[in-house]
Design an enzyme around this catalytic site. Structure first.
Site, PDB file in Angstrom:
ATOM      1  N   GLY A  14      -0.958 -27.485  -1.481  1.00  0.00           N
ATOM      2  CA  GLY A  14       0.242 -26.665  -1.503  1.00  0.00           C
ATOM      3  C   GLY A  14       0.762 -26.430  -0.095  1.00  0.00           C
ATOM      4  N   THR A  17       5.551 -21.520   1.428  1.00  0.00           N
ATOM      5  CA  THR A  17       5.630 -20.525   2.504  1.00  0.00           C
ATOM      6  C   THR A  17       4.265 -20.208   3.080  1.00  0.00           C
ATOM      7  OG1 THR A  17       7.572 -19.553   1.434  1.00  0.00           O
ATOM      8  CG2 THR A  17       6.454 -18.226   3.096  1.00  0.00           C
ATOM      9  N   VAL A  18       3.285 -19.955   2.208  1.00  0.00           N
ATOM     10  CA  VAL A  18       1.950 -19.590   2.687  1.00  0.00           C
ATOM     11  C   VAL A  18       1.246 -20.794   3.301  1.00  0.00           C
ATOM     12  CG1 VAL A  18      -0.321 -18.705   2.018  1.00  0.00           C
ATOM     13  CG2 VAL A  18       1.752 -17.733   1.000  1.00  0.00           C
ATOM     14  N   LYS A 107      -3.897 -15.548  -7.797  1.00  0.00           N
ATOM     15  CA  LYS A 107      -4.265 -14.369  -8.587  1.00  0.00           C
ATOM     16  C   LYS A 107      -4.202 -14.618 -10.087  1.00  0.00           C
ATOM     17  CE  LYS A 107       0.416 -12.611  -7.912  1.00  0.00           C
ATOM     18  NZ  LYS A 107       0.778 -13.567  -6.852  1.00  0.00           N
ATOM     19  N   GLU A 131      -9.640 -13.489  -1.019  1.00  0.00           N
ATOM     20  CA  GLU A 131      -9.092 -12.244  -0.485  1.00  0.00           C
ATOM     21  C   GLU A 131      -7.575 -12.178  -0.622  1.00  0.00           C
ATOM     22  OE1 GLU A 131      -9.003  -8.688   0.527  1.00  0.00           O
ATOM     23  OE2 GLU A 131     -10.941  -9.487   1.150  1.00  0.00           O
ATOM     24  N   ILE A 138      -3.890  -7.274   3.319  1.00  0.00           N
ATOM     25  CA  ILE A 138      -4.753  -6.085   3.296  1.00  0.00           C
ATOM     26  C   ILE A 138      -6.173  -6.483   2.878  1.00  0.00           C
ATOM     27  CG2 ILE A 138      -5.087  -3.796   2.323  1.00  0.00           C
ATOM     28  CD1 ILE A 138      -2.084  -3.788   1.662  1.00  0.00           C
ATOM     29  N   GLY A 189      15.690 -10.838  -0.762  1.00  0.00           N
ATOM     30  CA  GLY A 189      14.598 -11.792  -0.901  1.00  0.00           C
ATOM     31  C   GLY A 189      13.292 -11.185  -1.361  1.00  0.00           C
ATOM     32  N   ASP A 203       2.295  -9.226 -12.563  1.00  0.00           N
ATOM     33  CA  ASP A 203       1.674  -9.508 -11.277  1.00  0.00           C
ATOM     34  C   ASP A 203       0.636  -8.441 -10.928  1.00  0.00           C
ATOM     35  OD1 ASP A 203       1.865 -10.902  -8.422  1.00  0.00           O
ATOM     36  OD2 ASP A 203       2.046  -8.747  -8.078  1.00  0.00           O
ATOM     37  N   LYS A 207      -3.752  -8.510 -10.551  1.00  0.00           N
ATOM     38  CA  LYS A 207      -4.480  -7.952  -9.416  1.00  0.00           C
ATOM     39  C   LYS A 207      -5.413  -6.824  -9.852  1.00  0.00           C
ATOM     40  CE  LYS A 207      -0.640  -9.228  -6.418  1.00  0.00           C
ATOM     41  NZ  LYS A 207       0.568  -8.767  -5.694  1.00  0.00           N
TER      42      LYS A 207
END
Length: 435
Positions: A14, A17-18, A107, A131, A138, A189, A203, A207
């Site tokens: 992938g 963005t990340v 997730k 994580e 965080i 955004g 979402d 989590k």
């Protein structure tokens, strides 16, 4: 080159963005990362859907065959940041079965299939790190898994979705309606083109499942999490909240509870709730996230920061990558899944909290006593009542003492059948007070 300095091979799956941020940091901080790991990282390849797209990297690194990439002999750690389940699940299980360490931010996958991933990791004594799957930058999962391994966690409460927190913060500060603030979140955004996963709580539920599983050493999936979204929240509810010196946040709540039969269980739930302005989560505004952990010995701990975005999420991914690579170099392994308690998951009926019930009633004598009697009939104690006048009649706002969800639900059902009650306007829970 000695074995101690043999490069650690990394496969990146992938490059959105990340993934782009992970790669950028690996390139610009390679020497620092090597010093922390004890060996350099070497990128073996990047799996993407479209290899023809210019991604600003050596095209020879790109492949549309993630399986072949992740199973290469020179790959030690697989970093998965593409998301989704259908491709990611068999890919990561295959990598773990082949002895690769896995770092993932997925997730949705973890909330449903941590058990299968953990079993694959255990079969080859491989690392599974995630994580970044909860609250972006965080660091909350690591402390729960390692730093608090000797403590007894009692409760985890968090704001874990930046989109909904931005919307609710804007509604509170401006008085705007939900639809207006959602449009603003989209313009800036913060909200996806289809915001359903965020605004309807999916979402946050994923989590919450991950947090509950780790905190209480029991398997909890997203399907086990009771969920409500924020689309029905109104400016009037914020106005009422201000009368109580509260605000409204979408909370993920995980805690141990006693069921009606006396047995212990895990409750995991997501819903908008009133919280007092003095609670640490009340001041978490905008797209920020925060998680409060309450433990027997440690007391109350709060983790706060940016819960989404390319760079913050990449920070968590890179922390896991360093740990996994170091284990490859030094010959160790991170703690695996711990589900020894195997507590059952409580239903929403087993939850005990306070409630804020607003109803429109006919403005005539005896209505208040009739309403109060209905609460009493179902064992729900009233703490406060506020009445306001309107053109249609009157509005009663009732704040209860702590009561079981099943009793409150029965009360509301009975109230809605009363001739003197025109409409149940809203029911919202009050959380964040000392238990």
């Amino acid at each position: 080159m000695s074995d101690a300095k043999r490069p650690v091979g990394v496969a990146l799956v992938g490059m959105g963005t990340v993934g782009t941020e992970v790669l950028r940091y690996m390139e610009t901080n390679g020497d620092e990362l090597a010093a922390r790991i004890g060996a350099p990282l070497e990128l073996r390849g990047i799996a993407v859907r479209d290899t023809s797209k210019d991604r600003g990297v050596d095209s020879s690194l790109l492949t549309d065959d993630p399986v072949s990439l992740t199973l290469r002999e020179d790959v030690d750690v697989v970093v998965e940041v593409m998301g989704g389940i259908d491709i990611a699940k068999p890919l990561l299980i295959g990598a773990l079965n082949a002895g690769k360490a896995v770092v993932t931010a997925n997730k949705a996958l973890l909330a449903e299939y941590t058990d299968e991933l953990a079993e694959a990791a255990d079969s080859t004594e491989s690392d599974l790190y995630f994580e970044a799957a909860v609250a972006g930058a965080i660091p909350v999962l690591g402390p729960l898994r390692r730093s608090m391994a000797g403590d007894q966690v009692e409760r985890v409460v968090g704001i874990v979705n930046g989109t909904t927190n931005f919307i609710l913060s804007e509604m509170d500060s401006t008085g705007a309606a939900y639809s207006e603030t959602l449009a603003e979140a989209s313009r800036l955004g913060y909200a996806e083109a289809d915001p359903t996963a965020d605004v309807e709580g999916y979402d946050a539920a994923a989590k919450a499942a991950i947090l509950a599983s780790i905190a209480f050493h029991s398997r909890v999936t997203a399907k086990d999490v009771y969920r409500e979204g924020i689309s029905a929240i109104t400016p009037a509810q914020f106005e009422s909240a201000r009368h109580m010196e509260c605000t409204i946040k979408l909370l993920a709540l995980c805690e141990k509870v006693r069921r009606s039969d006396g047995t212990e269980a895990v409750s995991a739930r997501v819903y908008p709730a009133l919280i007092p302005l003095g609670h640490p989560l009340a001041s978490v505004d905008g797209a920020y996230n925060a998680v409060v952990v309450e433990a027997e010995a440690a007391g109350r701990l709060m983790f706060y920061g940016q819960g989404a975005g390319g760079a913050p999420t990449a920070s968590a991914v890179l922390g896991d990558l360093v740990a996994a690579a170091r284990n490859k170099v030094m010959g160790g392994r991170a703690p695996g899944e711990s589900t020894y308690r195997a507590l059952p998951v409580a239903t929403i009926d087993d939850v005990v909290t306070r409630y804020h019930v607003s109803m429109s009633v006919h403005d005539r004598a005896g209505v208040l006593s009739q309403v109060a009697a209905e609460f009493s009939n179902h064992g729900v104690s009233i703490a406060q009542v506020r009445q306001t006048e309107s053109e249609q009649g009157a509005e009663l706002v009732v704040l209860t003492h702590r009561a079981a969800e099943r009793d409150l639900a029965a009360t509301v059902s009975a109230l809605s059948e009363m001739d003197s009650v025109r409409e149940i306007v809203s029911v919202i829970r009050l959380e964040g007070e000392d238990q």
